[in-house]
Design a protein around this motif. Structure first.
Motif, PDB file in Angstrom:
ATOM      1  N   HIS A 246       8.699 159.723 104.706  1.00  0.00           N
ATOM      2  CA  HIS A 246       8.078 161.143 104.358  1.00  0.00           C
ATOM      3  C   HIS A 246       7.969 162.203 105.206  1.00  0.00           C
ATOM      4  O   HIS A 246       8.100 161.906 106.608  1.00  0.00           O
ATOM      5  CB  HIS A 246       6.633 160.816 103.682  1.00  0.00           C
ATOM      6  N   SER A 248       5.517 165.731 106.417  1.00  0.00           N
ATOM      7  CA  SER A 248       4.536 166.901 106.354  1.00  0.00           C
ATOM      8  C   SER A 248       4.926 168.129 107.101  1.00  0.00           C
ATOM      9  O   SER A 248       5.522 167.765 108.262  1.00  0.00           O
ATOM     10  CB  SER A 248       3.206 166.203 107.021  1.00  0.00           C
ATOM     11  N   LEU A 254       0.130 174.456  99.905  1.00  0.00           N
ATOM     12  CA  LEU A 254       0.641 173.784  98.332  1.00  0.00           C
ATOM     13  C   LEU A 254       1.204 174.969  97.587  1.00  0.00           C
ATOM     14  O   LEU A 254       2.134 174.936  97.077  1.00  0.00           O
ATOM     15  CB  LEU A 254      -0.209 172.858  97.905  1.00  0.00           C
ATOM     16  N   ALA A 257       4.470 176.583  99.009  1.00  0.00           N
ATOM     17  CA  ALA A 257       5.406 175.676  98.918  1.00  0.00           C
ATOM     18  C   ALA A 257       5.944 175.260  97.399  1.00  0.00           C
ATOM     19  O   ALA A 257       6.995 175.465  97.170  1.00  0.00           O
ATOM     20  CB  ALA A 257       4.980 174.173  99.421  1.00  0.00           C
ATOM     21  N   PHE A 288      11.346 165.315  94.496  1.00  0.00           N
ATOM     22  CA  PHE A 288      10.133 165.051  95.375  1.00  0.00           C
ATOM     23  C   PHE A 288       8.839 165.524  94.694  1.00  0.00           C
ATOM     24  O   PHE A 288       8.787 166.020  94.097  1.00  0.00           O
ATOM     25  CB  PHE A 288      10.434 165.858  96.353  1.00  0.00           C
ATOM     26  N   ILE A 290       5.415 167.128  96.128  1.00  0.00           N
ATOM     27  CA  ILE A 290       4.835 167.728  97.120  1.00  0.00           C
ATOM     28  C   ILE A 290       3.175 167.665  96.937  1.00  0.00           C
ATOM     29  O   ILE A 290       2.679 167.426  95.847  1.00  0.00           O
ATOM     30  CB  ILE A 290       4.958 169.031  97.418  1.00  0.00           C
ATOM     31  N   ASP A 292      -1.282 168.092  99.157  1.00  0.00           N
ATOM     32  CA  ASP A 292      -2.065 168.527 100.233  1.00  0.00           C
ATOM     33  C   ASP A 292      -3.121 167.655 100.513  1.00  0.00           C
ATOM     34  O   ASP A 292      -4.154 167.829 101.164  1.00  0.00           O
ATOM     35  CB  ASP A 292      -2.244 170.082  99.901  1.00  0.00           C
ATOM     36  N   GLN A 296      -0.939 167.869  93.727  1.00  0.00           N
ATOM     37  CA  GLN A 296       0.232 167.507  94.165  1.00  0.00           C
ATOM     38  C   GLN A 296       1.271 167.911  92.837  1.00  0.00           C
ATOM     39  O   GLN A 296       0.748 168.268  91.879  1.00  0.00           O
ATOM     40  CB  GLN A 296       0.363 165.970  94.243  1.00  0.00           C
ATOM     41  N   TRP A 336      12.165 176.810 102.565  1.00  0.00           N
ATOM     42  CA  TRP A 336      10.939 176.952 103.445  1.00  0.00           C
ATOM     43  C   TRP A 336      11.237 177.282 104.726  1.00  0.00           C
ATOM     44  O   TRP A 336      10.444 177.631 105.535  1.00  0.00           O
ATOM     45  CB  TRP A 336      10.173 175.507 103.537  1.00  0.00           C
ATOM     46  N   ALA A 358      -1.121 166.441 106.108  1.00  0.00           N
ATOM     47  CA  ALA A 358      -1.083 167.725 105.447  1.00  0.00           C
ATOM     48  C   ALA A 358      -2.350 168.191 105.300  1.00  0.00           C
ATOM     49  O   ALA A 358      -2.832 169.408 105.411  1.00  0.00           O
ATOM     50  CB  ALA A 358      -0.268 167.316 103.951  1.00  0.00           C
ATOM     51  N   VAL A 364       1.532 170.743 103.966  1.00  0.00           N
ATOM     52  CA  VAL A 364       2.024 170.145 102.587  1.00  0.00           C
ATOM     53  C   VAL A 364       2.796 168.969 103.084  1.00  0.00           C
ATOM     54  O   VAL A 364       3.729 168.992 103.967  1.00  0.00           O
ATOM     55  CB  VAL A 364       2.727 171.031 101.996  1.00  0.00           C
ATOM     56  N   VAL A 366       5.690 166.166 101.788  1.00  0.00           N
ATOM     57  CA  VAL A 366       6.957 165.940 101.043  1.00  0.00           C
ATOM     58  C   VAL A 366       7.186 164.338 100.949  1.00  0.00           C
ATOM     59  O   VAL A 366       7.440 163.937 101.876  1.00  0.00           O
ATOM     60  CB  VAL A 366       8.185 166.814 101.523  1.00  0.00           C
TER      61      VAL A 366
END
Length: 411
Positions: A246, A248, A254, A257, A288, A290, A292, A296, A336, A358, A364, A366
């Motif tokens: 994973h 961050s 968030l 993102a 995925f 995402i 914080d 989510q 991003w 995060a 954030v 991922v």
């Protein structure tokens, strides 16, 4: 798979180990690249001789040379009898059992010129770091993890040893570790003959393997730097667990993102208590999660036109169908504006760590699924690689049980 060129070799070596009587549970640790700052401090505090003082050394006071500090510490430990070197070479059967699975295989020096296939790209920084540490200490401190399609005589040697009393056995953090020494000539000959026609895949340790080669190129020492410490596991008889890694990303909220991701993905809000792993498992295509740490969202169904426009033409066949490929080229870089080597990107083997990071860094996380093993093997067989930090095979061998000196075994 039969290969041309030098064979796959796993050579016996004179292991450097902690002296008998050491509290191994207090001096071993996981591989260097899964230890965060908090865990590093905890391992350092466990014991003044914890192996982490060598694998992740602090700088020497005044000059900041971490590698000189490791070499100095290693000399002190040898002189004090903390570490010793076995008088004769051997292979070792090592077993690591966790609550999530187990790994058992042979530890030895793998020939660097043999058929050992990488499947991930590497970062120059970590390769240079590990090479500098090996050069300063003249030691390979922790084994990489290899896997191969086995089922032959080498596996019989492993299973026979596992049915006997282990050379040592201990438990730490709820995980058990066992070790058997294999030095019988007929067993070593059987292993050598069986492996000669096979190919190994690097499951974990791409940066260390690249560092092995860098050290050997700078200082070619026969029967020393031309081999690298490795645990070789039979994928057919003792398959490893495969997980994703994973990320961050700091400096990104968030909301920012999700809004940006919506340009290429369907964005579906998830409840705070929804299981992200279950949400990802339910998706057939690229997806995925995402988050914080408080909220989510699920990202799914990337737009085909975006994939065609964004994924570089020089990527391997099937790249746009890999979650890892879409993550690096579409979500991170295109949407991003973050390269996968950007210092704002941190890698995590545990999704909870990613979410905590995060939250702490106003960023954030991922969360990803593991890639399919068939995709990993297919890319490696074609000589192609996945993005860096795409896979996490395990359980990984812990550090401190067996070390390999970069001096000839006859010395």
């Amino acid at each position: 798979m039969t290969t041309a060129g030098p064979p796959l070799r796993l050579t016996p070596f004179r292991a450097t180990t902690y002296a008998p009587g050491a509290d191994l549970a207090a001096v071993v640790c996981p591989p260097y690249d899964v230890i965060g700052d908090r865990a590093l401090a905890e391992f350092e505090a466990h014991d003044p001789h914890n192996i982490v003082h060598l694998t992740l050394p602090r700088p020497l006071p005044g000059d900041g040379d971490r590698y000189a500090r490791a070499a100095h510490t290693l000399r002190e430990w040898r002189e004090a009898g903390v570490l010793r070197r076995d008088p004769s070479p051997a292979l070792y059967v090592y077993q690591h059992v966790t609550t999530g699975g187990s790994a058992i295989g042979l530890v030895g020096g793998v020939g660097l010129d043999g058929p050992v296939l990488p499947h991930e790209n590497t970062f120059p920084g970590p390769v240079a770091d590990r090479a500098a540490l090996m050069s300063a200490t003249r030691m390979q401190l922790e084994p990489i993890l290899l896997t191969y399609d086995g089922g032959g005589a080498a596996s019989e040697v492993v299973d026979h040893a596992a049915g006997t009393e282990p050379h040592l056995e201990f438990t730490v953090a709820g995980e058990s570790h066992r070790l058997w020494r294999v030095d019988q000539p007929d067993a070593l000959a059987a292993v050598a003959a069986d492996l000669a026609g096979r190919t190994a895949l690097i499951a974990d340790g791409h940066h260390r393997f690249a560092a092995y080669r860098a050290v050997h190129a700078a200082d070619p020492v026969p029967a020393a730097t031309d081999h690298g410490l490795a645990l070789l596991v039979d994928a057919a008889r003792h398959p490893l667990e495969l997980r994703g890694i994973h990320r961050s990303v700091s400096g990104l909220t968030l909301d920012e993102a999700a809004t940006t991701a919506a340009k290429a993905f369907d964005v579906v809000a998830l409840a705070a208590d929804d299981d992200p792993a279950a949400a990802l498992e339910a998706e057939r295509g690229t997806a995925f999660v995402i988050g914080d740490g408080q909220r989510q969202a699920l990202l799914r169904s990337p737009q085909p036109t975006t994939l065609v426009e964004v994924v570089p033409a020089d990527r391997p066949d099937g790249w746009a169908a890999l979650d890892a490929g879409v993550l690096v080229d579409v979500l991170l870089a295109h949407l991003w504006g973050v390269d996968d080597s950007d210092p704002r990107v941190t890698y995590h083997h545990d999704r909870r760590d990613a979410l905590r990071a995060a939250g702490r860094g106003a960023g954030v996380a991922v969360l990803v699924r593991p890639p399919a093993l068939a995709d990993v093997l297919a890319l490696a067989a074609r000589g192609e690689r996945m993005p860096r930090k795409s896979t996490s095979f395990g359980p990984k061998p812990w550090t401190g049980l067996l070390m390999r000196d970069l001096t000839a075994d006859q010395d």
